[in-house]
Enzyme design. Structure first.
Site, PDB file in Angstrom:
ATOM      1  CE  LYS A 119      42.010  39.726  45.126  1.00 53.69           C
ATOM      2  NZ  LYS A 119      42.268  40.624  43.986  1.00 53.69           N
ATOM      3  CD  GLU A 173      40.324  39.150  36.791  1.00 54.06           C
ATOM      4  OE1 GLU A 173      41.277  39.946  36.834  1.00 54.06           O
ATOM      5  OE2 GLU A 173      40.049  38.357  37.713  1.00 54.06           O
ATOM      6  CG  PHE A 233      30.732  38.634  47.422  1.00 54.80           C
ATOM      7  CD1 PHE A 233      30.998  37.944  46.258  1.00 54.80           C
ATOM      8  CD2 PHE A 233      31.070  38.038  48.628  1.00 54.80           C
ATOM      9  CE1 PHE A 233      31.587  36.683  46.281  1.00 54.80           C
ATOM     10  CE2 PHE A 233      31.658  36.784  48.674  1.00 54.80           C
ATOM     11  CZ  PHE A 233      31.918  36.106  47.501  1.00 54.80           C
ATOM     12  CG  HIS A 248      40.357  38.431  48.183  1.00 51.61           C
ATOM     13  ND1 HIS A 248      40.337  39.809  48.291  1.00 51.61           N
ATOM     14  CD2 HIS A 248      39.225  38.097  47.488  1.00 51.61           C
ATOM     15  CE1 HIS A 248      39.257  40.279  47.692  1.00 51.61           C
ATOM     16  NE2 HIS A 248      38.567  39.264  47.197  1.00 51.61           N
ATOM     17  CG  HIS A 293      39.134  40.443  41.602  1.00 52.90           C
ATOM     18  ND1 HIS A 293      39.177  41.330  42.646  1.00 52.90           N
ATOM     19  CD2 HIS A 293      38.354  39.411  42.025  1.00 52.90           C
ATOM     20  CE1 HIS A 293      38.463  40.871  43.658  1.00 52.90           C
ATOM     21  NE2 HIS A 293      37.943  39.713  43.299  1.00 52.90           N
ATOM     22  CB  CYS A 307      36.217  42.440  46.899  1.00 54.73           C
ATOM     23  SG  CYS A 307      35.852  41.207  48.166  1.00 54.73           S
TER      24      CYS A 307
END
Length: 422
Positions: free
Chosen positions: A343, A322, A407, A348, A311, A171
């Protein structure tokens, strides 16, 4: 940093949910109206998560021929469409630039997942046969196996003969692909880079994978309310698709041809947490270090930031990680800097979203507007920063920061700055 070339953004192209062009995309995110619906690409009924942010994408409307469509996956088509818009926007005359110093850097997390899944269904007779019937496969299936096919398609389309690279870091691919292009120009390896990312992951296998780890939302009410970053009632992220491509140029090259400049790439940094394939340290230390490094490169102090594109995936773990990273890296300025997650509007799109968010940063600097976080009605008490709930706001954005978390422990940050302005 001495001896390095300055790098600017001169073109932007976006294909995103709710927006077939750069301007459509911008109007959608500043409106705060989510482009999320029940999945239409296949029957989602058997799945835990049944909503997604899909693009209304007609390849023919972007000049792609039936042959183009036949031999390329949807993620390649999205990349081609957004790249064409970016190149047009930049005003580049490909006949006049040095193509030996023009390259491509494209990010993707899952590549040609639609084609691979569809073709497996064909050659295995819907999974019935262990010994597959290879003679029934499409003749271009080998291209779908390697995600580098999108970078190769773009290089061939524009005749770009400098480095053509695929970046696949989950990502954070969209930030990292622009970061790679930025460094090539910085180091004098290229004058122009077509850089961005694309993903089209709305397939049964991808949905099943995220269902298995309960990362995506099971929200079964109004689909537009499903993506809720930093909200106490969030249940996971909404899967999306899309692409964004930026044209990056060496500053002197852009000035010499009289190009319109959106902003300058001020700094880029990435860290790995070396911790867990899907887990995050709650203190946000690695993301905080990436933020500090990117800002140091850009010579930007925390108080100088006018906008942070978060994010903001909408998972409890990520949102809190975050928030901790911002506090660690920015100190008191973390509480006064406008932050938002687009998002909440466009979902996403895995590897693509980092480039889409960098496009949003460039436009925020250019337009002087901070897009909102949609659906943020009941803030998580542990996410106590200014996450720009519900409504966009006008702001003087001289410097914008965007972050990504992927990830595998990938943590990336990039700073865009107004050229000559602080």
């Amino acid at each position: 940093m001495t001896g390095l070339h300055r790098v600017v953004v001169t073109g932007i192209g976006v294909v995103a949910p709710g927006g077939a062009t750069r301007e459509d995309f911008w109007q959608r995110i500043v409106s705060g109206k989510p482009a999320v619906r029940r999945v239409t690409a296949f029957d989602p009924e058997p799945f835990r998560s049944r909503i997604a942010a899909e693009c209304d994408f007609d390849p023919a409307a972007y000049g792609l021929t039936p042959r183009d469509v036949r031999r390329t996956d949807r993620f390649v088509q999205l990349a081609l469409a957004s790249a064409d818009e970016a190149v047009r926007d930049s005003g580049l005359d490909l006949a006049a630039v040095d193509l030996d110093r023009t390259g491509v850097s494209l990010g993707t997390a899952v590549g040609s997942s639609i084609t691979l899944e569809d073709e497996y269904v064909v050659v295995s007779d819907r999974g019935r046969d262990w010994a597959v019937h290879a003679d029934h496969a499409m003749p271009f299936l080998h291209d779908a196996l390697v995600p580098s096919n999108a970078a190769a398609e773009l290089a061939a389309r524009y005749g770009a003969r400098a480095q053509a690279t695929v970046v696949s870091t989950g990502c954070t691919s969209g930030i990292d692909s622009i970061g790679h292009a930025y460094r090539l120009i910085q180091d004098g390896e290229a004058d122009v880079m077509v850089a961005g990312a694309s993903d089209a992951p709305i397939t049964p296998i991808t949905v099943a994978c995220f269902d298995a780890i309960r990362a995506t939302t099971p929200h079964d009410g109004d689909p537009e309310e499903g993506s809720r970053p930093f909200d106490a009632d969030r249940q996971g992220f909404v899967l999306g698709e899309g692409a964004a491509v930026l044209v990056l140029e060496r500053l002197e090259h852009a000035v010499a041809r009289g190009a319109r400049i959106y902003c300058e790439v001020g700094g880029y940094a990435s860290r790995a947490n070396g911790y867990h394939m899907t887990g995050l340290r709650p203190d946000g230390v690695e993301l905080g270090l990436a933020i500090e490094d990117a800002m140091r490169q850009a010579a930007v102090a925390p108080d100088d930031l006018g906008y942070i594109s978060a994010h903001g995936s909408g998972t409890v773990q990520n949102d809190r990680h975050e928030t901790a990273a911002y506090k660690r890296a920015l100190g008191e300025a973390a509480w006064t800097t406008p932050i938002s997650s687009i998002k909440s509007v466009v979902g996403h799109s895995l590897g693509a979203i980092g480039s889409i968010e960098m496009a949003a940063c460039a436009l925020a600097i250019d337009r002087g507007v901070v897009p909102p976080t949609a659906n943020l009605t009941t803030p998580d008490p542990e996410c106590d920063l200014d996450y720009t709930p519900l409504h966009s706001r006008e702001a003087d954005v001289a410097h914008a920061l965007s972050v990504g978390s992927g990830f595998g422990g990938f943590q990336s940050a990039m700073v865009f700055s107004r050229v000559g302005g602080a």
